[in-house]
Scaffold this active site. Structure first.
Site, mmCIF file in Angstrom:
data_model
loop_
_atom_site.group_PDB
_atom_site.id
_atom_site.type_symbol
_atom_site.label_atom_id
_atom_site.label_comp_id
_atom_site.label_asym_id
_atom_site.label_seq_id
_atom_site.Cartn_x
_atom_site.Cartn_y
_atom_site.Cartn_z
ATOM 1 N N ASP A 1 3.414 6.059 11.988
ATOM 2 C CA ASP A 1 3.367 6.949 10.820
ATOM 3 C C ASP A 1 4.685 7.010 10.057
ATOM 4 O OD1 ASP A 1 0.667 7.718 11.014
ATOM 5 O OD2 ASP A 1 1.165 9.091 12.647
ATOM 6 N N LYS B 1 10.054 -8.344 5.425
ATOM 7 C CA LYS B 1 11.064 -8.968 6.286
ATOM 8 C C LYS B 1 11.825 -9.989 5.478
ATOM 9 C CE LYS B 1 12.197 -8.693 10.704
ATOM 10 N NZ LYS B 1 12.036 -7.503 11.569
ATOM 11 N N HIS C 1 0.841 -1.211 0.000
ATOM 12 C CA HIS C 1 0.000 0.000 0.000
ATOM 13 C C HIS C 1 0.868 1.250 0.000
ATOM 14 C CE1 HIS C 1 1.030 -0.005 4.241
ATOM 15 N NE2 HIS C 1 0.527 1.213 4.334
ATOM 16 N N LYS D 1 3.334 -1.943 12.381
ATOM 17 C CA LYS D 1 4.227 -1.075 13.157
ATOM 18 C C LYS D 1 4.446 0.266 12.446
ATOM 19 C CE LYS D 1 7.538 -3.618 14.545
ATOM 20 N NZ LYS D 1 8.783 -4.400 14.472
ATOM 21 N N LYS E 1 9.605 -2.206 3.817
ATOM 22 C CA LYS E 1 10.746 -2.032 4.731
ATOM 23 C C LYS E 1 10.715 -3.101 5.805
ATOM 24 C CE LYS E 1 14.033 0.845 6.153
ATOM 25 N NZ LYS E 1 14.906 -0.334 6.254
HETATM 26 P P1 NAD Z 1 20.657 -9.597 18.334
HETATM 27 O O1 NAD Z 1 21.076 -10.746 17.493
HETATM 28 O O2 NAD Z 1 21.494 -8.376 18.353
HETATM 29 O O3 NAD Z 1 20.483 -10.056 19.858
HETATM 30 C C1 NAD Z 1 19.656 -11.085 20.310
HETATM 31 C C2 NAD Z 1 20.204 -11.584 21.641
HETATM 32 O O4 NAD Z 1 19.268 -12.511 22.210
HETATM 33 C C3 NAD Z 1 21.542 -12.319 21.491
HETATM 34 O O5 NAD Z 1 22.455 -11.822 22.447
HETATM 35 C C4 NAD Z 1 21.161 -13.775 21.760
HETATM 36 O O6 NAD Z 1 22.223 -14.526 22.323
HETATM 37 C C5 NAD Z 1 20.002 -13.630 22.725
HETATM 38 N N1 NAD Z 1 19.108 -14.779 22.790
HETATM 39 C C6 NAD Z 1 18.683 -15.605 21.805
HETATM 40 N N2 NAD Z 1 17.840 -16.543 22.253
HETATM 41 C C7 NAD Z 1 17.727 -16.317 23.587
HETATM 42 C C8 NAD Z 1 17.002 -16.948 24.630
HETATM 43 N N3 NAD Z 1 16.209 -18.004 24.387
HETATM 44 N N4 NAD Z 1 17.105 -16.448 25.878
HETATM 45 C C9 NAD Z 1 17.887 -15.392 26.137
HETATM 46 N N5 NAD Z 1 18.596 -14.739 25.195
HETATM 47 C C10 NAD Z 1 18.523 -15.203 23.942
HETATM 48 O O7 NAD Z 1 19.163 -9.286 17.868
HETATM 49 P P2 NAD Z 1 18.370 -7.920 18.000
HETATM 50 O O8 NAD Z 1 18.593 -7.132 16.775
HETATM 51 O O9 NAD Z 1 18.641 -7.315 19.337
HETATM 52 O O10 NAD Z 1 16.862 -8.442 17.938
HETATM 53 C C11 NAD Z 1 16.187 -8.935 19.077
HETATM 54 C C12 NAD Z 1 14.682 -8.852 18.854
HETATM 55 O O11 NAD Z 1 14.326 -7.498 18.585
HETATM 56 C C13 NAD Z 1 14.156 -9.662 17.661
HETATM 57 O O12 NAD Z 1 12.865 -10.135 17.967
HETATM 58 C C14 NAD Z 1 14.066 -8.629 16.559
HETATM 59 O O13 NAD Z 1 13.129 -8.967 15.566
HETATM 60 C C15 NAD Z 1 13.604 -7.432 17.366
HETATM 61 N N6 NAD Z 1 13.858 -6.151 16.696
HETATM 62 C C16 NAD Z 1 15.116 -5.783 16.308
HETATM 63 C C17 NAD Z 1 15.304 -4.545 15.689
HETATM 64 C C18 NAD Z 1 16.676 -4.045 15.339
HETATM 65 O O14 NAD Z 1 16.788 -2.861 14.967
HETATM 66 N N7 NAD Z 1 17.725 -4.816 15.444
HETATM 67 C C19 NAD Z 1 14.206 -3.712 15.437
HETATM 68 C C20 NAD Z 1 12.933 -4.103 15.851
HETATM 69 C C21 NAD Z 1 12.778 -5.329 16.483
#
Ligand code: NAD
Length: 467
Positions: A98, A105, A64, A93, A69
């Site tokens: 906005d 993804k 849309h 999200k 992204k």
């Molecule tokens: P990352 O890889 O930097 O860190 C994830 C951490 O979680 C690692 O240190 C890993 O060892 C740990 N981990 C994995 N499984 C685990 C468990 N069962 N118990 C405890 N720790 C565990 O990843 P991230 O970028 O920080 O992403 C984390 C979450 O945030 C994801 O769901 C991702 O989709 C979401 N997210 C990330 C972003 C971003 O900008 N990076 C943006 C929005 C949402």
């Protein structure tokens, strides 16, 4: 839980909220559907000369608005269902905060630890090449970013590969979360975690909301537990810690630690850098498994690792009053009901972790504008402030020190403007969804979905549907 289907979970939350909107079933089904799903399998030549097949996906959930992204995840749990769910969450999200993008993804099913840096670079570049050939990447079509298991380094490889294939003027905007020298923006690395902090802070500053769950106003002095000390988890924890909240528990893959008195986050990070683990950190109790600490006494629990962490198995044992969903999909629908009915406030993923995409949007704008934020105005603002301050000095007894002048006459540079835009987005959006929560007497997740569905539905209603 083998029957866990992440995309179903997202759609269930959507359906619950859709009942509060005016749109008919057909349009709602269109809003939920993934517009394009790409599954690729390509060969990797390993360092030892053997060949391995690598599986990857990219899903564009909603066209849309373009570009679409969303991040790129490297994990063994990546599959089509997960990528579709995460792409859909991106659409909702972006609508909530906005940010004018459709959701997408990507993911590659690999255990990063098993590959050398050179192999990871080959995987990332080949994946980018596949996306390019299938028209699944480009500043005006689809723009990846970091997610679980990826960061600035991978985004740099993606840009470099894209640049070798395309000479378009806006090529830098084909991916965000890049290193600064490759067109990245100050504040992107910490943006998601900082956004999580702003969202939690806004909720905690709301006296009425805190009264509902029996807590005092303010972040300071509140205890918190964090699951996953990665990019998002660390920066969320660091911001809360610096604001005076008390870190009492941390969960990582190797295990979890707890200390009622509080954990020194900076010292823990040093310990982890040296030992490679968080367990055994001085002054803390190492718990028998990673998930145990989620059940401990605390005001705020922040799952910042992966989906399906608060589920039917542990929901009844979760004691936190606030769940700050930094990860995507950390709470299942069943667990959400149990935790909510116990009287906790769940600040949902489709709002709370939107700081990343918000600052990615700023980075993309910087790339297509070809100019850094603040480049034109910063010096002008500083000169103007200095003139005003000298008038104040002239008409009063007050003489400003050099230190005061530096603070008072500071113009907005890129870092300041990005942070201000992020903070404003998180505060404004919290209040928007909180208002909807009160109007419909629903929870914040449902309110965020209602908000997104209304914004998306209104756009779809005006879109041409071609025969
Ligand atoms: P990352 O890889 O930097 O860190 C994830 C951490 O979680 C690692 O240190 C890993 O060892 C740990 N981990 C994995 N499984 C685990 C468990 N069962 N118990 C405890 N720790 C565990 O990843 P991230 O970028 O920080 O992403 C984390 C979450 O945030 C994801 O769901 C991702 O989709 C979401 N997210 C990330 C972003 C971003 O900008 N990076 C943006 C929005 C949402």
């Amino acid at each position: 839980m083998s029957n866990y289907k992440f995309f179903d979970q997202v759609n269930k939350a959507f359906d619950k909220a859709a009942a509060y909107t005016k749109f008919d079933t057909g349009l709602l089904e269109q809003l939920k559907a993934c517009n394009a799903v790409l599954h690729i399998a390509f060969p990797l030549k390993r360092d030892d000369g053997t060949i391995e097949v690598i599986q990857g996906w990219r899903v564009q959930h909603s066209h849309h608005k373009l570009p679409t992204k969303g991040g790129i995840r490297y994990s063994m749990m990546v599959n089509e269902d997960e990528t579709m769910a995460l792409a859909a969450l991106m659409t909702y999200k972006c609508a909530v905060v906005d940010v004018p993008f459709g959701g997408a993804k990507g993911g590659i099913m690999i255990n990063k630890a098993k590959y050398s840096d050179a192999e990871l670079e080959r995987i990332t570049r080949r994946y980018t090449f596949e996306l390019y050939k299938k028209n699944f990447i480009g500043p005006a079509t689809d723009v990846p970013a970091p997610d679980y298991g990826t960061g600035a380094r991978e985004m740099g490889w993606i840009l470099d590969t894209y640049r070798q294939l395309s000479d378009e003027l806006n090529a830098d905007g084909c991916v965000t979360g890049k290193p600064l020298e490759q067109g990245g923006i100050r504040g992107r690395t910490e943006a998601t975690g900082r956004g999580v902090f702003f969202g939690i802070q806004e909720a905690c500053d709301n006296a009425e909301d805190m009264k509902e769950i029996g807590l005092e106003r303010g972040v300071e002095g509140k205890t918190f537990v964090i699951q996953g000390l990665g990019n998002v988890g660390y920066h969320a924890a660091k911001n809360l810690y610096d604001a005076g909240a008390i870190l009492v528990g941390v969960a990582e893959v190797e295990g979890s630690i707890y200390s009622k008195k509080g954990i020194n986050l900076d010292a823990l990070m040093e310990y982890r850098a040296e030992k490679g683990v968080i367990t055994g950190f001085e002054g803390t109790k190492t718990l028998k498994d990673s998930g145990s600490v989620l059940k401990s006494e605390c005001d705020i629990l922040i799952p910042a690792a992966l989906e399906n962490q608060l589920n039917i198995k542990n929901a009844n044992s979760i004691k936190a009053k606030i769940i700050g969903e930094a990860a995507n999909g950390p709470t299942t629908i069943d667990a959400h009901e149990i935790i909510k009915n116990r009287g906790a406030l769940i600040i949902p993923d489709n709002y709370l972790n939107a700081g990343g995409v918000t600052v990615s949007y700023f980075e993309w704008l910087k790339n297509i504008q070809h100019v850094r934020f603040g480049r034109l105005g910063k010096r002008f603002e500083e000169d103007s402030y200095r003139k005003i301050l000298s008038v104040i000095e002239a008409v009063s007894e007050r003489q400003f020190s050099d230190k005061e002048l530096k603070i008072l006459a500071k113009g907005g540079g890129e870092e300041d403007l990005v942070d201000s835009g992020l903070k404003d987005t998180m505060i404004t959006s919290y209040n928007q969804i909180n208002e909807i929560r009160k109007v419909h007497n629903v929870d914040l997740r449902t309110a965020a979905f209602i908000n997104a569905i209304e914004k998306l539905g209104n756009i779809y209603e005006r879109m041409g549907i071609f025969p």
